[in-house]
Design a protein around this motif. Structure first.
Motif, PDB file in Angstrom:
ATOM      1  N   THR A  38       9.272   7.032  -5.670  1.00  0.00           N
ATOM      2  CA  THR A  38      10.115   6.394  -4.661  1.00  0.00           C
ATOM      3  C   THR A  38       9.571   6.666  -3.264  1.00  0.00           C
ATOM      4  N   ASP A  39       9.153   7.906  -3.026  1.00  0.00           N
ATOM      5  CA  ASP A  39       8.533   8.250  -1.742  1.00  0.00           C
ATOM      6  C   ASP A  39       7.238   7.455  -1.539  1.00  0.00           C
ATOM      7  N   LEU A  40       6.452   7.340  -2.602  1.00  0.00           N
ATOM      8  CA  LEU A  40       5.212   6.577  -2.511  1.00  0.00           C
ATOM      9  C   LEU A  40       5.509   5.103  -2.236  1.00  0.00           C
ATOM     10  N   GLY A  41       6.557   4.559  -2.856  1.00  0.00           N
ATOM     11  CA  GLY A  41       6.932   3.173  -2.620  1.00  0.00           C
ATOM     12  C   GLY A  41       7.293   2.916  -1.167  1.00  0.00           C
ATOM     13  N   ARG A  42       8.048   3.830  -0.576  1.00  0.00           N
ATOM     14  CA  ARG A  42       8.409   3.687   0.843  1.00  0.00           C
ATOM     15  C   ARG A  42       7.154   3.755   1.725  1.00  0.00           C
ATOM     16  N   SER A  43       6.214   4.626   1.358  1.00  0.00           N
ATOM     17  CA  SER A  43       4.975   4.725   2.117  1.00  0.00           C
ATOM     18  C   SER A  43       4.176   3.425   2.031  1.00  0.00           C
ATOM     19  N   LEU A  44       4.114   2.834   0.846  1.00  0.00           N
ATOM     20  CA  LEU A  44       3.387   1.575   0.686  1.00  0.00           C
ATOM     21  C   LEU A  44       4.052   0.443   1.462  1.00  0.00           C
ATOM     22  N   ALA A  45       5.391   0.464   1.523  1.00  0.00           N
ATOM     23  CA  ALA A  45       6.096  -0.555   2.298  1.00  0.00           C
ATOM     24  C   ALA A  45       5.670  -0.497   3.761  1.00  0.00           C
ATOM     25  N   ARG A  46       5.447   0.720   4.273  1.00  0.00           N
ATOM     26  CA  ARG A  46       4.970   0.862   5.648  1.00  0.00           C
ATOM     27  C   ARG A  46       3.567   0.280   5.811  1.00  0.00           C
ATOM     28  N   HIS A  47       2.731   0.476   4.795  1.00  0.00           N
ATOM     29  CA  HIS A  47       1.379  -0.069   4.857  1.00  0.00           C
ATOM     30  C   HIS A  47       1.392  -1.603   4.816  1.00  0.00           C
ATOM     31  N   PHE A  48       2.268  -2.185   4.002  1.00  0.00           N
ATOM     32  CA  PHE A  48       2.380  -3.645   3.961  1.00  0.00           C
ATOM     33  C   PHE A  48       2.801  -4.173   5.340  1.00  0.00           C
ATOM     34  N   ALA A  49       3.691  -3.456   6.006  1.00  0.00           N
ATOM     35  CA  ALA A  49       4.126  -3.881   7.340  1.00  0.00           C
ATOM     36  C   ALA A  49       2.958  -3.862   8.320  1.00  0.00           C
ATOM     37  N   VAL A  50       2.157  -2.804   8.262  1.00  0.00           N
ATOM     38  CA  VAL A  50       1.004  -2.697   9.158  1.00  0.00           C
ATOM     39  C   VAL A  50       0.023  -3.837   8.899  1.00  0.00           C
ATOM     40  N   ILE A  51      -0.197  -4.172   7.633  1.00  0.00           N
ATOM     41  CA  ILE A  51      -1.098  -5.280   7.293  1.00  0.00           C
ATOM     42  C   ILE A  51      -0.610  -6.577   7.919  1.00  0.00           C
ATOM     43  N   VAL A 142      -1.246  -1.328  -8.206  1.00  0.00           N
ATOM     44  CA  VAL A 142      -0.123  -1.885  -7.449  1.00  0.00           C
ATOM     45  C   VAL A 142      -0.048  -3.381  -7.731  1.00  0.00           C
ATOM     46  N   ASN A 143       1.000  -3.794  -8.414  1.00  0.00           N
ATOM     47  CA  ASN A 143       1.240  -5.211  -8.679  1.00  0.00           C
ATOM     48  C   ASN A 143       2.292  -5.729  -7.704  1.00  0.00           C
ATOM     49  N   ILE A 144       1.949  -6.737  -6.935  1.00  0.00           N
ATOM     50  CA  ILE A 144       2.916  -7.347  -6.016  1.00  0.00           C
ATOM     51  C   ILE A 144       3.894  -8.200  -6.822  1.00  0.00           C
ATOM     52  N   PHE A 184       6.643   1.731 -12.708  1.00  0.00           N
ATOM     53  CA  PHE A 184       7.703   2.027 -11.751  1.00  0.00           C
ATOM     54  C   PHE A 184       7.930   0.774 -10.905  1.00  0.00           C
ATOM     55  N   PHE A 185       9.155   0.256 -10.949  1.00  0.00           N
ATOM     56  CA  PHE A 185       9.504  -0.972 -10.241  1.00  0.00           C
ATOM     57  C   PHE A 185      10.256  -0.617  -8.960  1.00  0.00           C
ATOM     58  N   PHE A 186       9.649  -0.939  -7.829  1.00  0.00           N
ATOM     59  CA  PHE A 186      10.199  -0.590  -6.522  1.00  0.00           C
ATOM     60  C   PHE A 186      10.805  -1.835  -5.882  1.00  0.00           C
ATOM     61  N   ASN A 187      12.108  -1.766  -5.634  1.00  0.00           N
ATOM     62  CA  ASN A 187      12.847  -2.905  -5.104  1.00  0.00           C
ATOM     63  C   ASN A 187      13.680  -2.477  -3.898  1.00  0.00           C
ATOM     64  N   PRO A 188      14.072  -3.418  -3.054  1.00  0.00           N
ATOM     65  CA  PRO A 188      14.897  -3.064  -1.896  1.00  0.00           C
ATOM     66  C   PRO A 188      16.294  -2.607  -2.309  1.00  0.00           C
ATOM     67  N   SER A 189      17.075  -2.187  -1.350  1.00  0.00           N
ATOM     68  CA  SER A 189      18.461  -1.812  -1.620  1.00  0.00           C
ATOM     69  C   SER A 189      19.189  -3.009  -2.249  1.00  0.00           C
ATOM     70  N   PRO A 190      20.094  -2.772  -3.186  1.00  0.00           N
ATOM     71  CA  PRO A 190      20.688  -3.866  -3.964  1.00  0.00           C
ATOM     72  C   PRO A 190      21.314  -4.986  -3.143  1.00  0.00           C
ATOM     73  N   TYR A 191      21.939  -4.652  -2.002  1.00  0.00           N
ATOM     74  CA  TYR A 191      22.681  -5.677  -1.266  1.00  0.00           C
ATOM     75  C   TYR A 191      21.883  -6.277  -0.113  1.00  0.00           C
ATOM     76  N   VAL A 192      20.583  -5.994  -0.072  1.00  0.00           N
ATOM     77  CA  VAL A 192      19.708  -6.590   0.937  1.00  0.00           C
ATOM     78  C   VAL A 192      19.441  -8.046   0.576  1.00  0.00           C
ATOM     79  N   PRO A 193      19.629  -8.975   1.508  1.00  0.00           N
ATOM     80  CA  PRO A 193      19.306 -10.380   1.223  1.00  0.00           C
ATOM     81  C   PRO A 193      17.797 -10.568   1.142  1.00  0.00           C
ATOM     82  N   VAL A 194      17.372 -11.364   0.189  1.00  0.00           N
ATOM     83  CA  VAL A 194      15.948 -11.624   0.006  1.00  0.00           C
ATOM     84  C   VAL A 194      15.645 -13.047   0.460  1.00  0.00           C
TER      85      VAL A 194
END
Length: 244
Positions: A38-51, A142-144, A184-194
């Motif tokens: 989960t910590d690694l997933g949050r870190s990768l989310a930051r990297h996707f933002a930087v990209i 890492v599978n998108i 490991f499937f990393f998804n946003p918070s359940p009530y976040v609109p996609v």
């Protein structure tokens, strides 16, 4: 942990564990691994933002209480496979393989997988050819997933992949071997609109990019993470909304 101001999500109910007297290390081992990923997933989310050229914390609010799943899979070797044989002439190797899990994309944001030397994971490249994902020690695949594709308007494409059994002429790989996998499937918070996030003018959401793997316009998919996942689970596994 779940927010006390929101109803309990389907993804945040307690897990069902084996008897600790029988397997005393099972729960702490998997729970620890889940937290690390989960910590690694949050870190990768930051990297996707930087990209994407935005602040590294641009996605942070979307993952305050992520809907994560650690799945333990056992692909039992079978001479029949899960979907028939597939030649591999596009790779220039004369061997056969059995389909253990057919071609698909993952529903959520992205998936992390630590492979072993057994192999079997293949991805479909831009030309439509299947390519083996090589085993690299101490590395994660890492599978998108579909949600990241929706969020970014197609900038990141969800990975079409499948699982196969290698049956012959594969140097360095055990033949006729069961495959164990813990994705490991990393998804946003359940009530976040996609929905598509128009957060950087460098990457405009053009009509050609704003579709997901089901060819449904992103703009029309203003549903929450939980609604999308439950709908996909229901269609894939024949479950009813709100039930496991």
């Amino acid at each position: 942990s779940p927010s006390p101001s929101l109803p309990l999500s389907f993804f945040h109910h307690p897990n069902q564990w084996p008897d600790t007297h029988v397997t005393p290390t099972f729960k702490p081992t998997l729970a620890g691994y889940l937290h690390q990923l989960t910590d690694l997933g949050r870190s990768l989310a930051r990297h996707f933002a930087v990209i994407m050229g935005v602040d590294s914390d641009a996605f942070a609010s979307l993952f305050t209480c992520p809907a994560v799943t650690l799945r333990l899979l056992h692909y039992v070797y079978s001479t029949n496979g899960g979907g028939g044989r597939a030649g591999c002439g596009d790779l220039g190797v004369e061997y056969k393989k059995e389909i253990a899990c057919g071609a698909h994309t993952d529903y959520g944001c992205f998936t992390l997988l630590h492979q072993d030397a057994t192999g079997g994971l293949e991805v479909c490249d831009a030309t439509g050819a299947w390519r083996e994902v090589p085993y690299i020690p101490n590395a994660f695949v890492v599978n998108i997933g579909d949600m990241l594709q929706m969020w970014t308007g197609g900038l990141f494409k969800s990975t079409v992949h499948r699982v196969v059994y290698y049956r012959e002429k594969q140097t360095g790989r055990p033949k006729d071997t069961d495959r164990y996998s813990i994705p490991f499937f990393f998804n946003p918070s359940p009530y976040v609109p996609v929905e598509a996030l128009d957060i950087n003018p460098k990457f405009p959401l053009g009509e050609g990019a704003s579709t997901n793997t089901t060819n449904t316009p992103v703009a029309a998919q203003k549903r929450t993470c939980e609604e999308i996942l439950m709908d996909r689970y229901s269609k894939a596994f024949g479950t009813k909304q709100g039930r496991a």
